[in-house]
Design a protein around this motif. Sequence first.
Motif, short mmCIF file in Angstrom:
data_model
loop_
_atom_site.label_atom_id
_atom_site.label_comp_id
_atom_site.label_asym_id
_atom_site.label_seq_id
_atom_site.Cartn_x
_atom_site.Cartn_y
_atom_site.Cartn_z
N GLU A 55 0.81 -1.22 0.00
CA GLU A 55 0.00 0.00 0.00
C GLU A 55 0.85 1.27 0.00
O GLU A 55 0.65 2.18 0.79
CB GLU A 55 -0.97 -0.02 1.18
N GLY A 56 1.80 1.29 -0.91
CA GLY A 56 2.62 2.49 -1.10
C GLY A 56 3.79 2.61 -0.14
O GLY A 56 4.57 3.56 -0.24
N GLN A 57 3.95 1.68 0.79
CA GLN A 57 5.06 1.73 1.73
C GLN A 57 6.16 0.76 1.29
O GLN A 57 5.90 -0.42 1.09
CB GLN A 57 4.59 1.38 3.15
N ASP A 58 7.38 1.28 1.14
CA ASP A 58 8.53 0.44 0.80
C ASP A 58 9.04 -0.21 2.07
O ASP A 58 9.37 0.48 3.05
CB ASP A 58 9.64 1.28 0.16
N GLY A 81 10.74 -4.23 8.25
CA GLY A 81 11.05 -2.86 8.62
C GLY A 81 11.11 -1.97 7.41
O GLY A 81 10.78 -2.37 6.29
N ALA A 82 11.55 -0.75 7.66
CA ALA A 82 11.68 0.24 6.60
C ALA A 82 13.00 0.98 6.78
O ALA A 82 13.40 1.28 7.91
CB ALA A 82 10.51 1.22 6.64
N MET A 83 13.66 1.25 5.67
CA MET A 83 14.89 2.04 5.69
C MET A 83 14.52 3.52 5.54
O MET A 83 13.69 3.87 4.71
CB MET A 83 15.81 1.64 4.54
N ASP A 84 15.15 4.34 6.37
CA ASP A 84 14.93 5.79 6.30
C ASP A 84 16.22 6.48 6.69
O ASP A 84 16.69 6.33 7.82
CB ASP A 84 13.79 6.21 7.23
N ARG A 135 -2.73 -1.29 8.43
CA ARG A 135 -3.94 -0.92 9.15
C ARG A 135 -3.69 0.44 9.79
O ARG A 135 -2.76 0.59 10.56
CB ARG A 135 -4.27 -1.97 10.22
N GLN A 136 -4.50 1.41 9.44
CA GLN A 136 -4.36 2.79 9.93
C GLN A 136 -2.94 3.31 9.72
O GLN A 136 -2.35 3.93 10.59
CB GLN A 136 -4.78 2.88 11.40
N GLY A 137 -2.39 3.01 8.54
CA GLY A 137 -1.08 3.51 8.17
C GLY A 137 0.10 2.75 8.74
O GLY A 137 1.24 3.10 8.48
N LYS A 138 -0.16 1.70 9.53
CA LYS A 138 0.93 0.96 10.17
C LYS A 138 0.86 -0.52 9.81
O LYS A 138 -0.23 -1.06 9.62
CB LYS A 138 0.87 1.12 11.68
N LEU A 139 2.02 -1.16 9.76
CA LEU A 139 2.08 -2.59 9.51
C LEU A 139 1.44 -3.35 10.66
O LEU A 139 1.70 -3.05 11.83
CB LEU A 139 3.54 -3.04 9.34
#
Length: 150
Positions: A55-58, A81-84, A135-139
Amino acid sequence: MSAVAASSTNFFSDSPPPQLLHDAATTPVLKAFAAAVPGGLDSLSNLKIFSLRLEGQDLALVQRTYAEPAGKSLKLIFAIGAMDEGQFHILHWKQNTGDEDEVMLGTVHLTSGRDFLITTVIDPEGQWFRVYGIRQGKLAMVYSGGGSSC
């Protein structure tokens, strides 16, 4: 290979599958992941890194799927996780529970725009599935069950 059964193919749309990262692409992710693991990491050996999009999240999925490579006992690992900005932010860390081995099967993209990561969990007593989504923007784990047991 994995498959999903449904009453109609109209529920699904095409999406790129998770991609296994190789060589140079894994180095910064592994380094950042090792720094983010609570209590430290036993080894970087035999870790696989997958890149996926929900949903658009790498996202990055890190897994070690066997406990005793080359005679050395290493912990099973399953993390998302996500790299930032060079840092790995752990969004899901599977607590090591002995013989339980969680392995990614793939992703499913629905025509409604929802995306899901499907995994299988295997232990000496059985096998079941887990489904992760946004869900609500979170994994979040949105389903756990199915499968079989002895």
